[in-house]
Design a protein around this motif. Structure first.
Motif, PDB file in Angstrom:
ATOM      1  N   ILE A   1      47.168 124.039  94.650  1.00 39.95           N
ATOM      2  CA  ILE A   1      46.292 123.683  95.399  1.00 39.95           C
ATOM      3  C   ILE A   1      46.855 123.148  96.759  1.00 39.95           C
ATOM      4  O   ILE A   1      47.474 122.539  96.812  1.00 39.95           O
ATOM      5  N   ILE A   2      46.128 124.077  97.621  1.00 34.96           N
ATOM      6  CA  ILE A   2      46.389 123.567  99.043  1.00 34.96           C
ATOM      7  C   ILE A   2      45.304 122.862  99.848  1.00 34.96           C
ATOM      8  O   ILE A   2      44.212 123.521  99.984  1.00 34.96           O
ATOM      9  N   ALA A   3      45.689 121.475 100.059  1.00 37.19           N
ATOM     10  CA  ALA A   3      44.482 120.978 100.947  1.00 37.19           C
ATOM     11  C   ALA A   3      44.398 121.418 102.387  1.00 37.19           C
ATOM     12  O   ALA A   3      45.210 122.049 102.673  1.00 37.19           O
ATOM     13  N   PRO A   4      43.229 121.311 103.044  1.00 38.48           N
ATOM     14  CA  PRO A   4      43.114 121.636 104.059  1.00 38.48           C
ATOM     15  C   PRO A   4      44.149 121.021 105.122  1.00 38.48           C
ATOM     16  O   PRO A   4      44.567 120.080 105.052  1.00 38.48           O
ATOM     17  N   HIS A   5      44.237 122.062 106.376  1.00 35.29           N
ATOM     18  CA  HIS A   5      45.394 121.787 107.555  1.00 35.29           C
ATOM     19  C   HIS A   5      46.673 121.391 106.927  1.00 35.29           C
ATOM     20  O   HIS A   5      47.511 121.031 107.858  1.00 35.29           O
ATOM     21  N   LYS A   6      47.186 121.699 105.681  1.00 36.36           N
ATOM     22  CA  LYS A   6      48.495 121.833 105.513  1.00 36.36           C
ATOM     23  C   LYS A   6      49.264 122.854 105.747  1.00 36.36           C
ATOM     24  O   LYS A   6      48.726 124.074 105.256  1.00 36.36           O
ATOM     25  N   LYS A   7      50.502 122.940 106.237  1.00 37.02           N
ATOM     26  CA  LYS A   7      51.220 123.898 106.606  1.00 37.02           C
ATOM     27  C   LYS A   7      51.772 124.571 105.500  1.00 37.02           C
ATOM     28  O   LYS A   7      52.385 123.771 104.456  1.00 37.02           O
ATOM     29  N   HIS A   8      51.581 125.854 105.317  1.00 38.49           N
ATOM     30  CA  HIS A   8      52.225 126.626 104.431  1.00 38.49           C
ATOM     31  C   HIS A   8      52.634 128.227 104.602  1.00 38.49           C
ATOM     32  O   HIS A   8      51.988 128.742 105.616  1.00 38.49           O
ATOM     33  N   SER A   9      53.580 128.821 103.846  1.00 38.92           N
ATOM     34  CA  SER A   9      54.012 130.257 104.242  1.00 38.92           C
ATOM     35  C   SER A   9      54.619 130.728 102.885  1.00 38.92           C
ATOM     36  O   SER A   9      54.679 129.921 101.804  1.00 38.92           O
ATOM     37  N   GLY A  10      55.151 131.870 102.828  1.00 41.24           N
ATOM     38  CA  GLY A  10      55.429 132.481 101.623  1.00 41.24           C
ATOM     39  C   GLY A  10      56.193 134.013 101.751  1.00 41.24           C
ATOM     40  O   GLY A  10      56.037 134.403 102.884  1.00 41.24           O
ATOM     41  N   ILE A  11      56.881 134.329 100.708  1.00 40.51           N
ATOM     42  CA  ILE A  11      57.398 135.582 100.791  1.00 40.51           C
ATOM     43  C   ILE A  11      57.408 136.158  99.333  1.00 40.51           C
ATOM     44  O   ILE A  11      57.721 135.516  98.563  1.00 40.51           O
ATOM     45  N   ALA A  12      57.050 137.456  99.420  1.00 42.76           N
ATOM     46  CA  ALA A  12      57.096 137.973  98.214  1.00 42.76           C
ATOM     47  C   ALA A  12      58.598 138.545  97.800  1.00 42.76           C
ATOM     48  O   ALA A  12      59.249 139.389  98.347  1.00 42.76           O
ATOM     49  N   LEU A  13      58.994 137.932  96.710  1.00 48.06           N
ATOM     50  CA  LEU A  13      60.564 138.255  96.001  1.00 48.06           C
ATOM     51  C   LEU A  13      60.436 139.507  95.380  1.00 48.06           C
ATOM     52  O   LEU A  13      61.605 140.148  95.399  1.00 48.06           O
ATOM     53  N   THR A  14      59.225 139.853  94.829  1.00 48.57           N
ATOM     54  CA  THR A  14      58.982 140.992  93.988  1.00 48.57           C
ATOM     55  C   THR A  14      57.560 141.608  94.510  1.00 48.57           C
ATOM     56  O   THR A  14      56.887 140.639  95.082  1.00 48.57           O
ATOM     57  N   PRO A  15      57.220 142.754  94.072  1.00 51.97           N
ATOM     58  CA  PRO A  15      55.821 143.217  94.186  1.00 51.97           C
ATOM     59  C   PRO A  15      55.036 142.154  93.520  1.00 51.97           C
ATOM     60  O   PRO A  15      55.275 141.560  92.324  1.00 51.97           O
ATOM     61  N   CYS A  16      53.912 141.552  93.972  1.00 53.57           N
ATOM     62  CA  CYS A  16      52.977 140.493  93.411  1.00 53.57           C
ATOM     63  C   CYS A  16      51.638 140.885  93.637  1.00 53.57           C
ATOM     64  O   CYS A  16      51.204 141.532  94.385  1.00 53.57           O
ATOM     65  N   ARG A  17      50.818 140.316  92.827  1.00 49.14           N
ATOM     66  CA  ARG A  17      49.323 140.227  92.547  1.00 49.14           C
ATOM     67  C   ARG A  17      49.263 138.330  92.694  1.00 49.14           C
ATOM     68  O   ARG A  17      49.524 138.025  91.739  1.00 49.14           O
ATOM     69  N   LEU A  18      48.282 138.244  93.696  1.00 45.28           N
ATOM     70  CA  LEU A  18      47.829 137.074  93.900  1.00 45.28           C
ATOM     71  C   LEU A  18      46.475 136.959  94.219  1.00 45.28           C
ATOM     72  O   LEU A  18      45.664 137.763  94.359  1.00 45.28           O
TER      73      LEU A  18
END
Length: 105
Positions: free
Chosen positions: A76-93
């Motif tokens: 759960i990501i609150a408004p205005h919170k900095k976030h990022s990501g990288i797929a370590l494998t093929p993903c379905r999100l």
């Protein structure tokens, strides 16, 4: 309105991140197919967001805290919170946003 996910054409929002996007009056859903190695650069937005990992391993950083998420994990990501990501494998999100992610329309 009734839709079938198979009938929605995916859109490549950023390299390696292909989304089938659904919008209502007050929220958006994004069904992502993410290629291994695809990067979501750090960003923040005014939308509240819930991310659900359906398949694969996704490394996600929220406000400087990095974890690896697996199928069944929810963030759960609150408004205005900095976030990022990288797929370590093929993903379905699955991402759910409120209010609507207007830039995804």
């Amino acid at each position: 309105m009734n839709l079938n996910l198979a009938d929605i054409k995916p859109v490549e929002i950023m390299p390696g991140l292909h989304g089938k996007l659904v919008h209502s009056e007050h929220m958006s859903m994004a069904f992502w197919e993410v290629e291994k190695g695809a990067i979501v650069p750090e960003h923040a937005h005014m939308n509240e967001q819930i991310m659900y990992v359906m398949e694969g391993e996704f490394q996600f950083t929220l406000e400087g805290d990095t974890k690896i998420y697996h199928p069944g994990d929810i963030v759960i990501i609150a408004p205005h919170k900095k976030h990022s990501g990288i797929a370590l494998t093929p993903c379905r999100l699955l991402d759910v946003f409120s209010p609507v992610r207007e830039e995804y329309r």
